[in-house]
Enzyme design. Structure first.
Site, PDB file in Angstrom:
ATOM      1  N   LYS A   1      41.537 -31.518  10.598  1.00 48.20           N
ATOM      2  CA  LYS A   1      42.095 -31.397  11.954  1.00 48.20           C
ATOM      3  C   LYS A   1      43.495 -30.796  11.840  1.00 48.20           C
ATOM      4  O   LYS A   1      44.508 -31.500  11.831  1.00 48.20           O
ATOM      5  CB  LYS A   1      42.101 -32.771  12.631  1.00 48.20           C
ATOM      6  CG  LYS A   1      42.154 -32.701  14.139  1.00 48.20           C
ATOM      7  CD  LYS A   1      41.833 -34.057  14.747  1.00 48.20           C
ATOM      8  CE  LYS A   1      42.238 -34.138  16.213  1.00 48.20           C
ATOM      9  NZ  LYS A   1      41.505 -33.230  17.094  1.00 48.20           N
TER      10      LYS A   1
HETATM   11  N1  PPE Z   1      35.896 -31.232  17.781  1.00 49.73           N
HETATM   12  C1  PPE Z   1      37.153 -30.798  17.962  1.00 49.73           C
HETATM   13  C2  PPE Z   1      37.462 -29.373  17.722  1.00 49.73           C
HETATM   14  C3  PPE Z   1      38.129 -31.704  18.383  1.00 49.73           C
HETATM   15  O1  PPE Z   1      39.376 -31.283  18.560  1.00 49.73           O
HETATM   16  C4  PPE Z   1      37.790 -33.043  18.621  1.00 49.73           C
HETATM   17  C5  PPE Z   1      38.824 -34.024  19.089  1.00 49.73           C
HETATM   18  C6  PPE Z   1      36.454 -33.453  18.402  1.00 49.73           C
HETATM   19  C7  PPE Z   1      35.546 -32.523  17.974  1.00 49.73           C
HETATM   20  C8  PPE Z   1      36.027 -34.878  18.571  1.00 49.73           C
HETATM   21  O2  PPE Z   1      36.543 -35.676  17.525  1.00 49.73           O
HETATM   22  P1  PPE Z   1      36.872 -37.230  17.703  1.00 49.73           P
HETATM   23  O3  PPE Z   1      38.057 -37.305  18.618  1.00 49.73           O
HETATM   24  O4  PPE Z   1      37.146 -37.696  16.352  1.00 49.73           O
HETATM   25  O5  PPE Z   1      35.680 -37.845  18.304  1.00 49.73           O
HETATM   26  N2  PPE Z   1      39.812 -33.487  19.943  1.00 49.73           N
HETATM   27  C9  PPE Z   1      41.048 -34.186  20.122  1.00 49.73           C
HETATM   28  C10 PPE Z   1      42.099 -33.308  20.726  1.00 49.73           C
HETATM   29  C11 PPE Z   1      42.034 -33.011  22.173  1.00 49.73           C
HETATM   30  C12 PPE Z   1      43.259 -32.256  22.635  1.00 49.73           C
HETATM   31  O6  PPE Z   1      43.184 -31.589  23.679  1.00 49.73           O
HETATM   32  O7  PPE Z   1      44.308 -32.353  21.978  1.00 49.73           O
HETATM   33  C13 PPE Z   1      40.844 -35.504  20.817  1.00 49.73           C
HETATM   34  O8  PPE Z   1      39.843 -35.715  21.500  1.00 49.73           O
HETATM   35  O9  PPE Z   1      41.711 -36.357  20.659  1.00 49.73           O
END
Ligand code: PPE
Length: 309
Positions: A161
């Site tokens: 990330k």
């Molecule tokens: N894919 C991506 C690209 C992504 O950024 C997130 C989280 C996910 C999948 C889902 O991952 P998880 O949160 O572990 O279930 N995106 C984060 C950032 C959002 C933002 O706008 O900043 C979040 O949901 O916190």
């Protein structure tokens, strides 16, 4: 919510609590120029048993793992970051909030090589409601297949990330919004479904559940993992290494997004084509309810996923 309408006063930065307005960096910060930061998004929920951070350990673990390919040594232990976060939330009386830990190559020298630049770490938290709007949770969102492709995992570690990755998310998301949609779906280099700009994606067909596998250029989402477990607990067959073609989206019975910010958000239209009957489908609703029951502690299952303040 705009930051200047908020009454959170403190941010943890490099070992101490500083006033919100003083949590700044130098303009020649390495991470600002080259996207060399790693971050997390975590939610704290005001559960029936008191405020608790959801899956903190897993988020923290992913933060350290994201730093790995960049040879970035986070100069604090997991215990130190946990203590800092708990204290921040207690100080600010944040019972329900979004937590944003970030670590990045800081100020020292410029040039792509981070050299001896310090690794700076900050943890901020603030109230954050439904990511795609409150209505989205019940009615679902309309999404567009982005013309931008996701970076291949051979080009950049997509399971980390990293701040720099999110320029791709911005391009896809803003393209969708310019065209009147709420969010995008991004295909991978092969043209199969990867994920949303900030969400993982699930498909339901004939009562079974599909979600792209980790080799499809996706983030290993913690909400994705949560929903897979909840679905299996309920007896569903979950194909968690699926390859989903673009066309399959249109013929799916149901689609939904998962993410820390997005939680479980139904998708009701893709490129203006209705999915199922164009509203939140029954399996989506069941899993969404299971997710909200879980985080509200309506159930005693998975107590290990909660870190109480
Ligand atoms: N894919 C991506 C690209 C992504 O950024 C997130 C989280 C996910 C999948 C889902 O991952 P998880 O949160 O572990 O279930 N995106 C984060 C950032 C959002 C933002 O706008 O900043 C979040 O949901 O916190």
């Amino acid at each position: 919510m705009e930051f200047d309408e908020m009454d959170v006063e403190t941010i943890w930065q490099d070992g101490s609590f500083v006033d919100w307005d003083d949590a700044t960096v130098h303009v020649l910060t390495h991470g600002l120029h080259y996207g060399t930061g790693v971050f997390e998004g975590v939610r704290c929920y005001d559960t029936q048993n008191g405020p608790a951070i959801f899956r903190w350990d897993e988020h923290l673990e992913r933060l350290y793992q994201s730093a790995q390919p960049y040879d970035m040594e986070i100069p604090y232990t997991r215990e130190e970051l946990t203590t800092a976060t708990l204290e921040l939330l207690r100080r600010e009386k944040l019972e329900s909030c979004y937590i944003r830990p970030v670590a990045f190559y800081g100020y020292g020298s410029l040039g792509v090589s981070p050299g001896d630049n310090p690794v700076d770490v900050a943890i901020a938290a603030w109230p954050w409601g439904a990511y795609l709007g409150e209505e989205a949770l019940t009615k679902g969102v309309e999404v567009m297949i982005s013309s931008w492709r996701k970076h291949a995992s051979s080009q950049i570690p997509t399971n980390a990330k990293t701040t720099g990755l999110y320029v791709n998310s911005l391009l896809a998301g803003e393209e969708a919004r310019r065209n009147g949609y709420t969010e995008a779906i991004v295909l991978n280099k092969e043209g199969n479904v990867a994920e949303g700009p900030g969400e993982n994606i699930f498909m339901i067909r004939d009562g079974e559940i599909y979600t792209p596998g980790l080799s499809e250029s996706i983030l290993d989402g913690i909400t994705r993992n949560t929903v897979i477990e909840l679905a299996r607990d309920r007896g569903y067959t979950v194909h968690d290494r699926a390859t989903i073609s673009r066309g399959e989206l249109n013929t799916a019975d149901e689609l939904f997004f998962t993410g820390t910010a997005a939680e479980v958000t139904p998708i009701r239209k893709v490129d203006n084509v209705e999915i199922g009957d164009g509203s939140r489908g029954p399996v989506t609703e069941e899993l969404q309810q299971a997710f909200f029951d879980l985080i509200d502690r309506e159930t005693s299952a998975h107590e290990e996923w909660f870190t109480y303040l």
